[in-house]
Write an enzyme that holds these catalytic residues in place. Structure first.
Site, short mmCIF file in Angstrom:
data_model
loop_
_atom_site.label_atom_id
_atom_site.label_comp_id
_atom_site.label_asym_id
_atom_site.label_seq_id
_atom_site.Cartn_x
_atom_site.Cartn_y
_atom_site.Cartn_z
N ALA A 57 47.83 38.27 42.23
CA ALA A 57 48.35 37.74 41.40
C ALA A 57 48.51 38.85 40.16
O ALA A 57 47.09 39.69 40.31
CB ALA A 57 48.47 36.08 40.96
N VAL A 79 33.73 37.65 31.62
CA VAL A 79 32.42 37.84 30.12
C VAL A 79 31.13 38.21 30.94
O VAL A 79 30.15 38.71 29.90
CB VAL A 79 32.43 35.95 29.95
N LEU A 115 45.98 42.36 56.11
CA LEU A 115 46.14 42.13 54.47
C LEU A 115 47.09 42.57 53.78
O LEU A 115 47.95 43.42 54.54
CB LEU A 115 45.14 43.57 54.39
N LEU A 141 46.50 35.05 47.56
CA LEU A 141 45.22 35.41 46.57
C LEU A 141 45.89 36.40 45.42
O LEU A 141 45.90 36.69 44.14
CB LEU A 141 43.91 35.55 46.43
N TYR A 180 49.87 33.00 31.39
CA TYR A 180 49.04 33.08 32.85
C TYR A 180 48.92 31.48 33.42
O TYR A 180 49.48 31.54 34.79
CB TYR A 180 47.22 33.82 32.30
#
Length: 228
Positions: free
Chosen positions: A64, A169, A25, A62, A129
């Site tokens: 970001a 959402v 990690l 991943l 983005y």
């Protein structure tokens, strides 16, 4: 795995361990990660320049700033993390890794001309983005072709599932259902392609094991409106 403390990262790490991988990690020193599994290594630091990533078989990138609003409010930080961070990781990986898996976004397509959106659809990102993610895609392609790295770029549609922030959402709607009588919808007519995080992780591992280098959309191909 970079971004291992994030929503998708946590699910991916869990499945990688279940599949039998040894996982390292890579995280910011303040990231809330608990590497207490016997097949987990943990690297933390402030500057990627100071980190030895070793010689992994695969890098899943991943890490970001995934929040559209935050990127719009601070484009300079989005550039630093999403573009420069990716380039610096690629620089470290170019002699040390067999495959580079980059998590991008379907937002790089902009307003769709056809539905469902194919990988050949023109890219026209409309906010910082998506712009930074597309720029990072180009760096992945450049390093892959220049140094012979197998690469997978995954353009992800709207992921949801356990552990996602209420800024998104579906978690927001669930929170409203559980806590109040009235549900408030914004942009209720907008449609999205929603895919569960477990399906996303399955798709990532399928692509890793069964597909050659390239760009792949990961979604369901099904439109769902916020009102629906």
């Amino acid at each position: 795995v970079t971004g291992a403390s994030g929503f998708i990262g946590q699910h991916l790490v869990k499945e990688l361990l279940h599949t039998g991988y040894h996982v390292t990690l890579l995280a910011h020193k303040n990231a809330p990660i608990h590497a207490n599994h016997e097949h987990v290594s943990l690297i933390k630091g402030d500057l990627l320049d100071d980190i030895d990533i070793g010689h992994p078989d695969v890098i899943f990138h991943l890490g970001a700033i995934p929040n559209v609003k935050l990127c719009a409010e601070n484009p300079q930080q989005a550039i630093k993390v999403n573009i420069q961070g990716t380039q610096r990781l690629l620089e470290k990986a170019k002699q040390n890794v067999k495959k580079f898996v980059y998590m991008s976004t379907a937002a790089v397509y902009g307003a769709p001309k056809t539905l469902p959106i194919p990988e050949e659809h023109p890219t026209k990102p409309q906010e910082p983005y998506a712009i930074t993610k597309l720029a990072a895609e180009h760096f992945v392609s450049f390093y892959a072709h220049s140094f012979g790295i197998d690469h997978l770029t995954i353009r992800l549609f709207n992921c949801y599932g356990e552990g996602q922030s209420h800024d998104f959402v579906i978690p927001s709607l669930i929170k409203q259902v559980l806590s109040q009588k009235t549900i408030e919808l914004q942009n209720h007519a907008h449609t999205r392609d929603y895919i569960h995080v477990s399906d996303v992780v399955s798709a990532i591992l399928f692509l890793l094991e069964n597909r050659q280098s390239g760009i792949y959309n990961v979604g369901t191909g099904i439109e769902t409106s916020t009102q629906e």
